[in-house]
Design an enzyme around this catalytic site. Structure first.
Site, PDB file in Angstrom:
ATOM      1  N   SER A  11      58.579  33.715  41.138  1.00 54.52           N
ATOM      2  CA  SER A  11      59.240  32.540  41.835  1.00 54.52           C
ATOM      3  C   SER A  11      60.626  32.192  40.957  1.00 54.52           C
ATOM      4  O   SER A  11      61.680  31.695  41.710  1.00 54.52           O
ATOM      5  CB  SER A  11      58.595  31.253  41.495  1.00 54.52           C
ATOM      6  OG  SER A  11      57.313  31.234  42.221  1.00 54.52           O
ATOM      7  N   THR A  47      64.367  32.638  24.260  1.00 53.18           N
ATOM      8  CA  THR A  47      63.646  33.733  23.515  1.00 53.18           C
ATOM      9  C   THR A  47      62.617  34.740  24.459  1.00 53.18           C
ATOM     10  O   THR A  47      61.741  34.176  24.966  1.00 53.18           O
ATOM     11  CB  THR A  47      62.790  33.070  22.101  1.00 53.18           C
ATOM     12  OG1 THR A  47      63.808  32.266  21.561  1.00 53.18           O
ATOM     13  CG2 THR A  47      62.392  34.082  21.337  1.00 53.18           C
ATOM     14  N   SER A  54      56.766  40.640  40.010  1.00 53.00           N
ATOM     15  CA  SER A  54      55.869  39.717  39.081  1.00 53.00           C
ATOM     16  C   SER A  54      54.873  40.605  38.608  1.00 53.00           C
ATOM     17  O   SER A  54      54.372  41.234  39.322  1.00 53.00           O
ATOM     18  CB  SER A  54      55.494  38.684  40.120  1.00 53.00           C
ATOM     19  OG  SER A  54      54.562  37.641  39.358  1.00 53.00           O
ATOM     20  N   CYS A  62      48.907  30.006  47.782  1.00 51.48           N
ATOM     21  CA  CYS A  62      50.054  29.062  47.526  1.00 51.48           C
ATOM     22  C   CYS A  62      49.840  27.867  48.580  1.00 51.48           C
ATOM     23  O   CYS A  62      50.227  26.756  48.273  1.00 51.48           O
ATOM     24  CB  CYS A  62      51.409  29.540  47.704  1.00 51.48           C
ATOM     25  SG  CYS A  62      51.446  31.223  46.673  1.00 51.48           S
TER      26      CYS A  62
HETATM   27  N1  PLP Z   1      56.899  36.160  46.313  1.00 45.54           N
HETATM   28  C1  PLP Z   1      55.596  36.625  46.872  1.00 45.54           C
HETATM   29  C2  PLP Z   1      55.684  37.564  48.127  1.00 45.54           C
HETATM   30  C3  PLP Z   1      54.508  36.502  46.426  1.00 45.54           C
HETATM   31  O1  PLP Z   1      53.295  36.903  47.085  1.00 45.54           O
HETATM   32  C4  PLP Z   1      54.476  35.424  45.135  1.00 45.54           C
HETATM   33  C5  PLP Z   1      53.164  35.062  44.685  1.00 45.54           C
HETATM   34  O2  PLP Z   1      52.116  35.007  45.447  1.00 45.54           O
HETATM   35  C6  PLP Z   1      55.484  34.957  44.783  1.00 45.54           C
HETATM   36  C7  PLP Z   1      56.762  35.343  45.168  1.00 45.54           C
HETATM   37  C8  PLP Z   1      55.867  34.223  43.492  1.00 45.54           C
HETATM   38  O3  PLP Z   1      55.331  34.860  42.277  1.00 45.54           O
HETATM   39  P1  PLP Z   1      54.798  34.160  40.911  1.00 45.54           P
HETATM   40  O4  PLP Z   1      53.631  33.761  41.310  1.00 45.54           O
HETATM   41  O5  PLP Z   1      55.076  35.269  40.049  1.00 45.54           O
HETATM   42  O6  PLP Z   1      55.869  33.250  40.642  1.00 45.54           O
END
Ligand code: PLP
Length: 389
Positions: A70, A235, A197, A322
């Site tokens: 994110s 850091t 990620s 999400c």
């Molecule tokens: N983008 C996509 C396509 C994702 O599936 C996700 C998480 O499910 C993210 C971004 C966000 O990643 P993070 O959980 O590391 O913030």
């Protein structure tokens, strides 16, 4: 328990934890400090950068560590917007992006930017021709995800990258679901920025990275000290960065083997589940992530499906993790043209490296059992079919 929710997150790999442990215990030096003890941390961070870069055919100096996918998405969208505001204020993205892109774009719209959210077809694919048509004089960025987190469709990134290059527009892809799962080469695909990620490939949650092509400047998101070559202050999270390096190395090493195994298991799972009447696979039939399938089971609510699957010992999700907690069907399922009442019955099953052959059969049996039980109680299910049939 069978864990079939690897698109939401993955188990930390033992090899990853082992590499991280020294940096959570004795090796606590700050990579910016100048003495030899701290230099071990610095070296470990740089090794990890190399490993991450290798997975996407980038140079180590083009990888910048962040706290998560994110953050990477926020950084690139806001960073391009503020850096190139004088050049233009138009951004092109798709309507099925992750909220970390969509909500960032909505925020920028409030600051006066214009955003085009491209539609997708019934499989969730963006049309490269639509991208071309959407480009205006003032377009400064195209951002299209590599693979969708809910339905698994892989986008025509190569074709979109070619258009971006031809028109001299910066091109970002959110590759959080694709990184380490399918082959990616940023040069061949003309990608200028790529978000990734760790927790989708076996690190703990809370580590990510942004690839930025050499020579491209964007504004910083996190201001402060001079870490990450003055581009991302804070850091360094040394143990997590080390973990990401090891997870990237393993993902790269095992990618071909995993693609073969997961594609076979997912295909068998889909074939079996689709034998249940009034079910449908969402996403592209072939151009999709190896381990992910999302299935519609008509006449059933996603929430009930999930809870009942869990009672059968299977962890899965509905739409996207999400958006869980919301009773509305996801924007992705609505964007591929599913009506509300059908989109409600979605079940996402995402297999990972730790799943064993045979799990797909157990999962399919659980789906059959749960579908029959819930349909028997469903107010919209009558005489072996949904009321709208
Ligand atoms: N983008 C996509 C396509 C994702 O599936 C996700 C998480 O499910 C993210 C971004 C966000 O990643 P993070 O959980 O590391 O913030």
């Amino acid at each position: 328990m069978i864990y079939a929710d690897n698109s939401a997150t993955t188990k930390v790999k033992p090899e990853v934890l082992e590499k991280m442990l020294p940096f959570l215990q004795g090796q606590y030096g700050n990579p910016s400090s100048l003495y030899a003890f701290a230099y071990d941390s610095k070296r470990a961070v740089e090794n990890a950068r190399e490993e991450v870069a290798k997975v996407i055919g980038a140079k180590a100096r083009e990888i910048f560590f962040t706290s998560c996918g994110s953050e990477s998405n926020n950084w690139v969208i806001k960073g391009v917007a503020s850096k190139y505001r004088d050049k233009g204020n138009h951004i092109i993205t798709s309507c099925i992006e992750h909220p970390a892109i969509i909500q960032t774009c909505k925020y920028l719209e409030k600051q006066g930017f214009r955003v085009t959210y491209l539609p997708v077809d019934e499989y969730g694919s963006v049309s490269p021709e639509d991208v071309r048509k959407a480009i205006c004089e003032d377009t400064i960025l195209i951002s299209v995800m590599m693979a969708n987190n809910e339905i698994g469709t892989i986008q025509p990134i190569r074709e979109i990258g070619e258009i971006a290059k031809e028109k001299d527009i910066l091109f970002h892809t959110d590759a959080v679901q694709a990184f380490g799962h399918i082959p990616i080469n940023v040069d061949e695909l003309n990608i200028d920025f790529l978000s990734l990620s760790g927790h989708k490939i076996g690190t703990p949650k809370g580590i990510g990275a942004l690839y930025i092509r050499t020579g491209i400047k964007i504004d910083n998101l996190i201001h402060g000290g001079g870490q990450e070559k003055n581009r991302r202050a804070g850091t360094e999270n040394v143990p997590y960065i080390v973990g990401l390096g090891e997870a990237a190395r393993l993902a790269n090493e095992n990618m071909a083997k995993n693609i073969e195994k997961l594609t076979a298991m997912r295909t068998a799972l889909v074939e079996r589940v689709l034998k249940i009447p009034y079910t449908k696979l969402t996403g592209h039939p072939t151009n999709r992530l190896p381990g992910l399938c999302s299935i519609i089971i008509e006449g059933i609510e996603g929430e009930a499906l999930l809870l009942n699957m869990y009672n059968e010992g299977i962890c899965a999700s509905s739409g996207s993790a999400c958006s869980s907690g919301s009773l509305d069907p996801s924007h992705v399922l609505l964007s591929i043209g599913l009506p509300h009442h059908i989109a409600h019955g979605s079940l996402r099953l995402s297999l990972g490296e730790d799943n064993e052959p045979g799990d797909e059969i157990k999962i399919a049996e659980a789906v059959e059992k749960v579908a029959a039980r819930l349909r028997a109680m469903s107010p919209v299910w009558e005489n072996g079919k949904p009321m709208w049939e």
